[in-house]
Scaffold this motif. Structure first.
Motif, PDB file in Angstrom:
ATOM      1  N   HIS A 110      16.096 -16.090  44.672  1.00 51.15           N
ATOM      2  CA  HIS A 110      15.012 -16.901  43.992  1.00 51.15           C
ATOM      3  C   HIS A 110      13.706 -17.012  44.274  1.00 51.15           C
ATOM      4  CE1 HIS A 110      14.756 -19.713  40.297  1.00 51.15           C
ATOM      5  NE2 HIS A 110      14.427 -20.252  41.666  1.00 51.15           N
ATOM      6  N   HIS A 114      10.566 -15.364  41.725  1.00 47.83           N
ATOM      7  CA  HIS A 114       8.771 -16.736  41.639  1.00 47.83           C
ATOM      8  C   HIS A 114       7.663 -15.178  41.778  1.00 47.83           C
ATOM      9  CE1 HIS A 114      10.145 -20.178  40.119  1.00 47.83           C
ATOM     10  NE2 HIS A 114      10.670 -20.518  41.361  1.00 47.83           N
ATOM     11  N   SER A 135       7.016 -25.229  43.864  1.00 52.31           N
ATOM     12  CA  SER A 135       8.505 -25.593  42.775  1.00 52.31           C
ATOM     13  C   SER A 135       8.951 -27.431  43.303  1.00 52.31           C
ATOM     14  CB  SER A 135       9.582 -24.503  42.748  1.00 52.31           C
ATOM     15  OG  SER A 135      10.081 -24.539  43.759  1.00 52.31           O
ATOM     16  N   ASP A 301      11.738 -21.569  36.583  1.00 55.99           N
ATOM     17  CA  ASP A 301      12.813 -21.041  36.387  1.00 55.99           C
ATOM     18  C   ASP A 301      13.404 -20.073  35.208  1.00 55.99           C
ATOM     19  OD1 ASP A 301      12.471 -21.836  39.058  1.00 55.99           O
ATOM     20  OD2 ASP A 301      14.571 -23.168  38.750  1.00 55.99           O
TER      21      ASP A 301
HETATM   22 ZN    ZN Z   1      12.229 -21.966  40.976  1.00 51.65          ZN
END
Ligand code: ZN
Ligand code: KG4
Length: 336
Positions: A110, A114, A135, A301
């Motif tokens: 993940h 980003h 985040s 996201d």
């Molecule tokens: Zn995130």
């Protein structure tokens, strides 16, 4: 090359189709309103919501692209980090598609997603550069040597910056998620009204700490009357935000200098913050540093960033097996 990207790491159910590495054909994000009344993400509720929202999100992403599942070349899905139950929903769905359609599956980190949001926003963003991933779950400075090759310069020792925004919003009783609400409130406030502490830790290191500022806000609030807090809300929001932004901006500029790079990427949900965007852009101009900040839709996201990472590794010949598992604590690693 058409890649489906799926992200169910936290409370956004996201699916997107990306063509030829950087062209976003669709980017569907279903936000889960159910967490609002709890003032934070409830993991059990989040995974249950992914279960009902994911298939419609994928269908909608394909519809917008006017392509079918058969047209896809790769299925890319977040395998970590994130909430275990949430990750499992996305991975199981991706595996079912990969198996039934006989398509390659690629598990994506993940955080790397980003980073690749920067590449989607600006295909001219070329490593080496320093990235601030900021985040709700992470605050990290990364030296991106090449796409796929990373050196973590520092991370938060306690709360992530977004978490601090969310917790302070809870203290102020202004709602959830706190980041956008504080950002909005702060527009009417004086950032110099209260001198909340800036935690720099060691100036030459790139670690962060945001739990102290949250405690300072709490201590400040206990000494004020309810009427005064109500009246001063924009000033409190602006003063808190300024303290967080000061540290983020100063450390990011210092990290870029330490790595002798004149390019910076700011990404992750907190990169939507208007003050951070303005200050980072201004500081970049002052220090002769190129600053890339993706549009807000790519900072929070989303599935497009996951598809972008999947595209990159697919071209390099990677393919994961169907026994791939989720890793809720996955860290950003250089591909072997
Ligand atoms: Zn995130
Ligand atoms: O990247 P993201 O969507 O999810 C995670 O991977 O955590 O980031 C969500 C975080 C939340 O903490 C939210 O409050 C914060 O990003 N955020 C903001 C803003 N918009 C979202 N923080 C400050 N200012 C904003 N405008």
């Amino acid at each position: 090359m058409l890649v489906l990207g799926i992200d169910t790491s936290c409370d956004e159910t996201a699916a997107a189709v990306v063509k030829d590495e950087t062209v976003i054909m669709s980017n569907v994000i279903s936000s889960q309103g159910i967490h609002l009344e709890y003032g934070g993400v409830v993991p059990e509720l989040a995974s249950r919501a992914h279960l009902t929202l994911l298939l419609p999100a994928i269908e909608s992403a394909l519809q917008k692209t006017a392509c079918t599942l058969e047209d896809l070349d790769v299925i890319a899905v977040t395998s970590g980090p994130g909430l275990v139950g949430c990750l499992l929903i996305g991975l199981s769905m991706a595996k079912s598609f990969a198996l039934s359609l006989d398509k390659p599956l690629i598990g994506v980190n993940h955080m790397e997603g980003h980073l690749f949001a920067g590449r989607l926003a600006d295909p001219n963003l070329k490593p080496p550069f320093v990235a601030l991933i900021v985040s709700g779950g992470h605050t990290q400075l990364v030296h991106v040597r090449h796409w796929g090759s990373y050196d973590i310069l520092g991370a938060t020792r306690d709360d992530a910056a977004g978490e601090a925004f969310d917790k302070v919003a809870k203290l102020l009783q202004v709602g959830y998620p706190g980041g956008p609400i504080i950002d909005q409130l702060a527009r009417e406030g004086d950032p110099t009204y209260i001198a909340f502490p800036r935690t720099y830790l060691d100036r030459d290191q790139f670690e962060f700490s945001f739990s102290g500022i949250k405690t300072s806000v709490r201590t400040y609030l206990t000494k004020q009357s309810a009427e005064r807090i109500d009246r001063d809300l924009p000033h409190i929001a602006a003063s808190f935000q300024e303290a967080v932004v000061d540290v983020l901006v100063d450390k990011t500029i210092a990290a870029a200098k330490s790595r002798d790079t004149s390019s910076i990427l700011i990404t992750g949900g907190v990169a939507c913050n208007s003050r951070l965007r303005d200050r980072m852009t201004a500081q970049g101009a002052e220090h002769n540093v190129r600053v890339t900040i993706p549009p807000p839709i790519l900072c929070t996201d989303n599935g497009a960033m996951i598809a972008a990472v999947g595209s990159f590794y697919f071209i390099q010949g990677r393919k994961d097996e169907l026994d791939l598992t989720v890793n809720p604590r996955a860290t950003l690693k250089t591909a072997s």
